[in-house]
Structures are given as C-alpha cells and as structure tokens.
Design a protein around this motif. Structure first.
Motif, PDB file in Angstrom:
ATOM      1  N   LEU A 170      51.521  42.281  35.778  1.00 45.69           N
ATOM      2  CA  LEU A 170      51.065  43.508  36.444  1.00 45.69           C
ATOM      3  C   LEU A 170      52.221  44.479  36.687  1.00 45.69           C
ATOM      4  O   LEU A 170      52.016  45.702  36.677  1.00 45.69           O
ATOM      5  N   ALA A 171      53.430  43.968  36.860  1.00 39.03           N
ATOM      6  CA  ALA A 171      54.596  44.852  37.002  1.00 39.03           C
ATOM      7  C   ALA A 171      54.831  45.628  35.713  1.00 39.03           C
ATOM      8  O   ALA A 171      55.066  46.844  35.733  1.00 39.03           O
ATOM      9  N   ALA A 172      54.771  44.931  34.568  1.00 35.14           N
ATOM     10  CA  ALA A 172      54.961  45.625  33.291  1.00 35.14           C
ATOM     11  C   ALA A 172      53.901  46.710  33.119  1.00 35.14           C
ATOM     12  O   ALA A 172      54.207  47.846  32.729  1.00 35.14           O
ATOM     13  N   ARG A 173      52.666  46.370  33.429  1.00 37.04           N
ATOM     14  CA  ARG A 173      51.595  47.372  33.304  1.00 37.04           C
ATOM     15  C   ARG A 173      51.821  48.543  34.260  1.00 37.04           C
ATOM     16  O   ARG A 173      51.555  49.694  33.912  1.00 37.04           O
ATOM     17  N   ALA A 174      52.297  48.255  35.463  1.00 41.90           N
ATOM     18  CA  ALA A 174      52.541  49.316  36.445  1.00 41.90           C
ATOM     19  C   ALA A 174      53.602  50.285  35.953  1.00 41.90           C
ATOM     20  O   ALA A 174      53.651  51.432  36.400  1.00 41.90           O
TER      21      ALA A 174
ATOM     22  N   GLN B 136      44.839  51.147  34.848  1.00 42.40           N
ATOM     23  CA  GLN B 136      46.108  50.792  34.210  1.00 42.40           C
ATOM     24  C   GLN B 136      46.480  49.337  34.483  1.00 42.40           C
ATOM     25  O   GLN B 136      46.965  48.628  33.597  1.00 42.40           O
ATOM     26  N   LEU B 137      46.246  48.886  35.719  1.00 42.08           N
ATOM     27  CA  LEU B 137      46.647  47.530  36.105  1.00 42.08           C
ATOM     28  C   LEU B 137      45.657  46.468  35.632  1.00 42.08           C
ATOM     29  O   LEU B 137      46.072  45.381  35.191  1.00 42.08           O
ATOM     30  N   PHE B 138      44.363  46.762  35.778  1.00 42.38           N
ATOM     31  CA  PHE B 138      43.368  45.702  35.606  1.00 42.38           C
ATOM     32  C   PHE B 138      42.314  45.992  34.544  1.00 42.38           C
ATOM     33  O   PHE B 138      42.087  45.177  33.649  1.00 42.38           O
ATOM     34  N   PHE B 139      41.636  47.146  34.659  1.00 39.74           N
ATOM     35  CA  PHE B 139      40.425  47.316  33.857  1.00 39.74           C
ATOM     36  C   PHE B 139      40.706  47.656  32.399  1.00 39.74           C
ATOM     37  O   PHE B 139      39.953  47.274  31.510  1.00 39.74           O
ATOM     38  N   GLU B 140      41.775  48.396  32.152  1.00 40.87           N
ATOM     39  CA  GLU B 140      42.081  48.780  30.771  1.00 40.87           C
ATOM     40  C   GLU B 140      43.300  48.048  30.220  1.00 40.87           C
ATOM     41  O   GLU B 140      43.596  48.150  29.037  1.00 40.87           O
TER      42      GLU B 140
ATOM     43  N   LEU C 191      38.639  42.613  40.379  1.00 35.49           N
ATOM     44  CA  LEU C 191      39.953  42.905  39.786  1.00 35.49           C
ATOM     45  C   LEU C 191      40.578  41.628  39.215  1.00 35.49           C
ATOM     46  O   LEU C 191      41.085  41.628  38.093  1.00 35.49           O
ATOM     47  N   VAL C 192      40.538  40.550  40.003  1.00 37.41           N
ATOM     48  CA  VAL C 192      41.173  39.295  39.577  1.00 37.41           C
ATOM     49  C   VAL C 192      40.663  38.855  38.208  1.00 37.41           C
ATOM     50  O   VAL C 192      41.434  38.455  37.330  1.00 37.41           O
ATOM     51  N   LYS C 193      39.363  38.932  38.031  1.00 40.73           N
ATOM     52  CA  LYS C 193      38.758  38.408  36.800  1.00 40.73           C
ATOM     53  C   LYS C 193      39.168  39.199  35.561  1.00 40.73           C
ATOM     54  O   LYS C 193      39.006  38.727  34.440  1.00 40.73           O
ATOM     55  N   MET C 194      39.685  40.430  35.747  1.00 41.77           N
ATOM     56  CA  MET C 194      40.121  41.226  34.607  1.00 41.77           C
ATOM     57  C   MET C 194      41.497  40.813  34.106  1.00 41.77           C
ATOM     58  O   MET C 194      41.865  41.127  32.971  1.00 41.77           O
ATOM     59  N   GLY C 195      42.285  40.136  34.930  1.00 40.24           N
ATOM     60  CA  GLY C 195      43.627  39.725  34.503  1.00 40.24           C
ATOM     61  C   GLY C 195      43.547  38.676  33.404  1.00 40.24           C
ATOM     62  O   GLY C 195      42.588  37.901  33.335  1.00 40.24           O
TER      63      GLY C 195
ATOM     64  N   SER D 146      41.421  55.285  40.872  1.00 39.89           N
ATOM     65  CA  SER D 146      40.795  54.510  39.792  1.00 39.89           C
ATOM     66  C   SER D 146      41.663  54.472  38.542  1.00 39.89           C
ATOM     67  O   SER D 146      41.636  53.486  37.799  1.00 39.89           O
ATOM     68  N   ASP D 147      42.466  55.508  38.281  1.00 38.96           N
ATOM     69  CA  ASP D 147      43.286  55.424  37.068  1.00 38.96           C
ATOM     70  C   ASP D 147      44.403  54.387  37.225  1.00 38.96           C
ATOM     71  O   ASP D 147      44.801  53.748  36.243  1.00 38.96           O
ATOM     72  N   ALA D 148      44.860  54.156  38.462  1.00 38.43           N
ATOM     73  CA  ALA D 148      45.852  53.090  38.681  1.00 38.43           C
ATOM     74  C   ALA D 148      45.199  51.717  38.495  1.00 38.43           C
ATOM     75  O   ALA D 148      45.789  50.817  37.892  1.00 38.43           O
ATOM     76  N   LEU D 149      43.981  51.553  39.002  1.00 40.21           N
ATOM     77  CA  LEU D 149      43.275  50.273  38.814  1.00 40.21           C
ATOM     78  C   LEU D 149      42.955  50.048  37.334  1.00 40.21           C
ATOM     79  O   LEU D 149      43.012  48.918  36.842  1.00 40.21           O
TER      80      LEU D 149
END
Lengths: 202, 202
Positions: B139-143, B17-21, A44-48, B12-15
């Motif tokens: 990450l707050a903005a993305r959340a 939104q925050l990190f992967f996409e 996860l970290v590396k995606m930021g 996974s959709d939260a992850l």
C-alpha cells in the motif's frame, strides 16, 4: 480497463492519516463504530492482493459486551482493559482449508489442486496472507477515519475454541481493536529505523 | 500531540489508488524506479505498527541486472520473466533475532527479555509482523504512485543462501516487484467475498 495513478503521490495529509500520524491506541473515546463501518473496512481489505486470491482471513468482530468480556478473559492482563473499552475488537483468523474456496475465488484455473494434500504449505500460506490482510485492515481502518489497536497478547488456542468452535480449521492470528483513539492513551513514538539499517539495494 | 483524523474518510480517488484500482501486475513499462522512491517506500513502511515495534523486515532490493538474474533463477518458472522485466524486485525477509534490536527500537522497557530463549515464538512473531509490513509495503508503493507484483513462488532456502549469506538468521518471506505496471499484463479481477461470507459480528 483499470485506472492507473503513475507518479501520483498521495497528498501529505493522506500520508499523515495512513502512516505518519496513525498510532496504536491503548484507550478509546466513548463513541461507537457502526456495522456499516465494519463492512466498509472489509470492503477495502478484500481488495488487497493475496496469493492466488486465497483471501484466508476469517474475522469475528467482538462488539457486544458479552463477546468483549469473553475475549478479554483470554487475553493477557495488559490487554484486557483495552478490549473492554474499545467499541469493537476484531479477531483476525485464517482458514487453513482456504483452498476449498478457490474454485470460486480464483475461477480461471484449478488453483485448489496446488494446495490439496499440502497442509503444511497451506498453514504457511494462510498465515502469511492473513497477516498481509491484517496490514490492509489497519490501513483500511485509518483510511476511513478510524484508529486501531492491534494485539498479539492472548491465548490463541483458547480463543480458537471459544470463537471458532464451528470452524475448527480456522486459527486466530492477531486481534485488533477499532474505534476513535483517546489521544491521552498513547506515548511518544518509538524510534524508526533508517533505510540503510534494514535495507540494501543490489 | 498526534494529529487525529476521526471520521475523515479519504477521498474516493485515494481509495481507488490504494485499494479499488490497485492491481497486481505481471508486466512492467520500461521506466525505472529510483533509489529515492525505494527510500520513500521504506519511510512509509517503517511507520506502520509492529508488535513491540519489532520491525523484523530486512529488505534486499534487486535492481541490477545481475541481482535480478540471480533471483529469477531461484523463482518458479512463471515468475522469472516478471522479475527480469521489473525495474526492481524486493526480497522481504525477516530476522528471527529481531529482539537484539529491541533495546533501541523499544527503549522504554526491557522488551528483549520477552523474547530471549524463545526462538519458536520469535519465528512466529517475525513472520507475522514482516507479513504485516508486507501489507504496508504494497500500500505504501501504491500511495506513491507505483504498482506492485507480490510473489511467493520461489525457493526460499536457496534465496536465503544467495541473498542473506551474511545474515543466516534472516529468512525470506515473499518477494515483490515494484514499478509502473503495464496495463496489458493484467486480467480481470478475481471475485471478492462479501462481508457475510467471511465475517461475523458478535
């Protein structure tokens, strides 16, 4: 095509887990953190985002009793028991020669040349961006159902010598325990500043 | 008693939104960000941990055409259009005299005395912790269903003079546009480093 989540506010229990109920723990339940969980945090970290995808963080995860003991000896007195009792404590360092990796981390242009010969600028960029990654680290661990205990009370130079011996260009930033927090080890939350105290819209 | 989420991995959709996409956008849809959304971002950011709850970040949200123009003029050429087209760009600064606020931010002990007379240490702590808060900000903005565009290409000293005139102890860290990203404004993701490249478990 990237997936977008416009106006999709995460459910309140996810915001609780990440922000409102997440706490810095001083003590830990006797339950291990697996290598797979450490990998999952990094994934996860590396995606930021980092500036020019510089990814300056270099992490040493102190998991063995020996590594915890060596780290605890270099920490301030108040942090020693926290490190010894945590399943794992990560030393988040940063590589001031991160630019050597940019040809593959940022391949579409010659970003390495932006940093060549500017060690002072690289130090600032590496420190800023590894701290940003530290923020991702804390929220990534929480997103995976783990708790964290970030600390800056330790002897940075001594930790660098002890843990980054083979990489003298890597400097420690802060350390962060990861595990399952003991609810008895936390105090009341400290006050939080209202928007108008530290923000202005112009 | 705080709520715990042990072993509760976010869906996974939260992850995503925050990190992967989540991506850093270079262009923005013509859709405003409300003052309420800026407050909501801060209300998450302020919950993230900082050392001794120092909360060093001071944020100027450039929302008016005039503020965007003033900021864009002090940014590197490649960042000007990004700032002018974004609904809002936040200047994330840090107060090197954050310790003056500790009597109410960290009321259970005299933490101010830990920092009195140590300006060099305060500068490091403020920079580290405001960068951590920068990670929470993104990450707050993305959340909250928003996108971000963090940037460090600008004249820090000039921005400090222009936007922190009344607070000469506040220094700019980085700037970050917030809005609804234009999917046509992003490129392919840059490569991400495997765990073993930048991590070691000891």
């Amino acid at each position: 095509m990237t997936k977008q989540f416009h106006d999709n506010v995460l459910p309140s229990d996810a915001l609780d887990q990440l922000f409102f109920e997440g706490r810095t723990y001083n003590g830990w339940l006797d339950k291990p953190v697996s290598d797979e969980q450490m990998h999952a945090i990094w994934d996860l970290v590396k995606m930021g985002p980092t500036s020019a995808n510089m990814q300056p963080s270099r992490i040493v995860w102190c998991k063995s009793d020996d590594a915890k003991r060596r780290l605890a000896e270099l920490a301030s007195e108040g942090n020693r028991a926290k490190i010894l009792s945590a399943p794992v404590t990560a030393i988040i360092g940063y590589d001031i020669d991160f630019h050597e990796e940019l040809p593959w981390l940022f391949p579409h242009t010659d970003a390495k040349s932006w940093f060549d010969g500017d060690e002072a600028g690289r130090k600032v960029g590496a420190f800023r961006n590894s701290s940003l990654q530290g923020g991702y680290f804390i929220l990534a661990a929480r997103a995976l159902g783990l708790d964290t205990g970030p600390m800056s009370g330790f002897d940075n130079d001594a930790v660098d010598k002890e843990f980054f011996t083979d990489d003298p260009r890597v400097k420690s930033n802060f350390i962060c325990s990861v595990g399952y927090g003991d609810p008895d080890s936390i105090f009341d939350r400290s006050p939080r500043p209202d928007f108008d105290r530290f923000n202005v819209i112009v």
